[in-house]
Design a protein around this motif. Structure first.
Motif, short mmCIF file in Angstrom:
data_model
loop_
_atom_site.label_atom_id
_atom_site.label_comp_id
_atom_site.label_asym_id
_atom_site.label_seq_id
_atom_site.Cartn_x
_atom_site.Cartn_y
_atom_site.Cartn_z
N MET A 60 0.84 -1.20 0.00
CA MET A 60 0.00 0.00 0.00
C MET A 60 0.88 1.25 0.00
SD MET A 60 -3.05 1.12 -0.20
CE MET A 60 -4.05 2.57 0.19
N GLY A 61 1.98 1.21 0.73
CA GLY A 61 2.90 2.34 0.74
C GLY A 61 3.46 2.62 -0.64
N GLU A 62 3.76 1.56 -1.38
CA GLU A 62 4.26 1.75 -2.75
C GLU A 62 3.19 2.38 -3.64
OE1 GLU A 62 6.05 -0.95 -6.45
OE2 GLU A 62 5.86 -1.82 -4.45
N SER A 167 3.52 7.66 4.32
CA SER A 167 2.14 7.52 4.78
C SER A 167 2.21 6.98 6.21
CB SER A 167 1.35 6.58 3.87
OG SER A 167 2.00 5.33 3.74
N THR A 168 1.38 7.52 7.09
CA THR A 168 1.54 7.22 8.51
C THR A 168 0.18 7.26 9.21
OG1 THR A 168 2.74 7.89 10.52
CG2 THR A 168 1.98 9.66 9.06
N GLN A 214 -1.37 11.33 6.61
CA GLN A 214 -2.12 10.32 7.33
C GLN A 214 -2.86 9.41 6.37
OE1 GLN A 214 -2.77 12.70 11.52
NE2 GLN A 214 -4.59 11.89 10.55
N LYS A 215 -3.00 8.14 6.80
CA LYS A 215 -3.57 7.11 5.92
C LYS A 215 -5.09 7.17 5.85
CE LYS A 215 0.15 3.83 6.98
NZ LYS A 215 0.48 2.49 7.55
N ALA A 217 -8.88 9.52 6.10
CA ALA A 217 -9.46 10.84 5.88
C ALA A 217 -9.55 11.61 7.20
CB ALA A 217 -10.84 10.69 5.25
N PRO A 218 -9.30 12.91 7.16
CA PRO A 218 -9.11 13.79 5.99
C PRO A 218 -7.66 13.87 5.49
CG PRO A 218 -9.21 15.14 7.96
CD PRO A 218 -9.40 13.71 8.41
N TYR A 219 -6.85 12.87 5.76
CA TYR A 219 -5.49 12.76 5.22
C TYR A 219 -4.63 14.00 5.55
CZ TYR A 219 -8.36 9.52 2.50
OH TYR A 219 -9.25 8.55 2.12
N LEU A 220 -4.53 14.27 6.84
CA LEU A 220 -3.77 15.43 7.29
C LEU A 220 -2.29 15.28 6.95
CD1 LEU A 220 -5.41 15.93 10.80
CD2 LEU A 220 -6.04 16.99 8.63
N VAL A 221 -1.66 16.41 6.61
CA VAL A 221 -0.28 16.42 6.11
C VAL A 221 0.59 17.29 7.00
CG1 VAL A 221 1.21 17.08 4.17
CG2 VAL A 221 -1.04 16.05 3.73
N GLY A 222 1.81 16.84 7.24
CA GLY A 222 2.83 17.64 7.92
C GLY A 222 4.15 17.51 7.20
#
Length: 284
Positions: A60-62, A167-168, A214-215, A217-222
């Motif tokens: 899934m990471g790929e 992805s985390t 983040q894996k 929703a809402p797929y937060l990004v840092g």
């Protein structure tokens, strides 16, 4: 330029852009994963040489990496599976029609698309990805450290800055810091920078930056980079792993000796964690 090795895997030198993932993964040399495996134990690293880890999470990471970094390839190679029951005529027909593609479940596919959109729309991560050309993406770097061939593959090498997409479960500063410690991402960051420092093609090596998404929703990004103390610890761990490799390699080979030492021979004295001592002291 290929250099023959005893174990017959090709060994490259330099910074190679547009090298296929297949060619990179079949090449000789210590990479970040093997460095971290060596820090677990020589036996574990030796086992993983012939039995690489394959999990649903890695696959899934790929897919996520491809969706974010190579969206056109994602559309060519991945497809959203049907909602039909497995084994049904509709499901079997879909499998046959897409035999040359990687079929994701509807949720997996939607998560990949959602994570890609979240990264693209992020005010810091989005421009970092959009500024990269095809030549900046999936860049293979080969060199030597302490007379040992090494290699790394940068998600993005933008100028002299390394960008790595993760992805985390939790992309918050606190949550991703825990992931860095758990998975040894600080060792990866240190190793990549050390490999690039050996290449004359780059005048000076810039920062290693993580795009954490983040894996769910809402797929937060840092977007993060490590402080110097964390990197310094990573540098020490890399050097420790390389030394361990040199002490346990087969003669004139890039492969490890077979061993059954586990976590080391002999009897060791261990202690319970300090947090448990503190906890029990509080409860007295």
């Amino acid at each position: 330029m290929k250099i023959p090795t005893v174990d017959r895997r090709p060994q490259y030198q330099g910074i190679l852009r547009n090298q296929s993932a297949t060619d990179y993964h079949s090449a000789a040399g210590l990479n970040s994963t093997k460095i971290r495996n060596l820090l677990t134990s020589v036996q574990y690293a030796s086992y993983r040489e012939t039995m690489p880890e394959t999990t649903k999470s890695l696959s899934m990471g790929e897919a996520v990496h491809t969706a974010i970094l190579e969206p056109m390839r994602f559309k060519r190679e991945y497809v959203r599976g049907p909602n039909a029951r497995k084994g049904s005529k509709e499901h079997s027909g879909f499998l046959a029609a897409n035999a040359n593609k990687t079929i994701l479940t509807p949720k997996e596919y939607d998560d990949c698309v959602g994570m890609d959109l979240a990264v693209q729309n992020h005010p810091t991560a989005g421009p970092m990805i959009r500024d990269a050309t095809q030549d900046d993406i999936e860049v293979s770097v080969y060199s030597e450290m302490q007379s040992v061939p090494v290699r790394c593959r940068c998600d993005v090498l933008l100028g002299n800055t390394i960008i790595d997409v993760k992805s985390t479960k939790d992309a918050s500063p606190e949550g991703f810091a825990r992931a860095i410690a758990m998975y040894g991402y600080h060792i990866q960051a240190a190793f990549y920078r050390m490999v690039l420092m050996t290449r004359h093609e780059i005048d000076s090596v810039g920062p290693f930056r993580f795009i954490a998404v983040q894996k769910t929703a809402p797929y937060l990004v840092g977007v993060y980079e490590l402080d110097q103390e964390s990197l310094d610890h990573g540098f020490k761990q890399v050097n420790r792993a390389i030394q361990r490799f040199k002490e346990n390699r087969e003669s004139d080979s890039l492969r490890l000796k077979q061993t059954h030492d586990g976590y080391g021979a002999g009897v060791k004295t261990i202690s319970i964690p300090q947090w448990k001592i503190n906890q029990e002291a509080t409860n007295e």
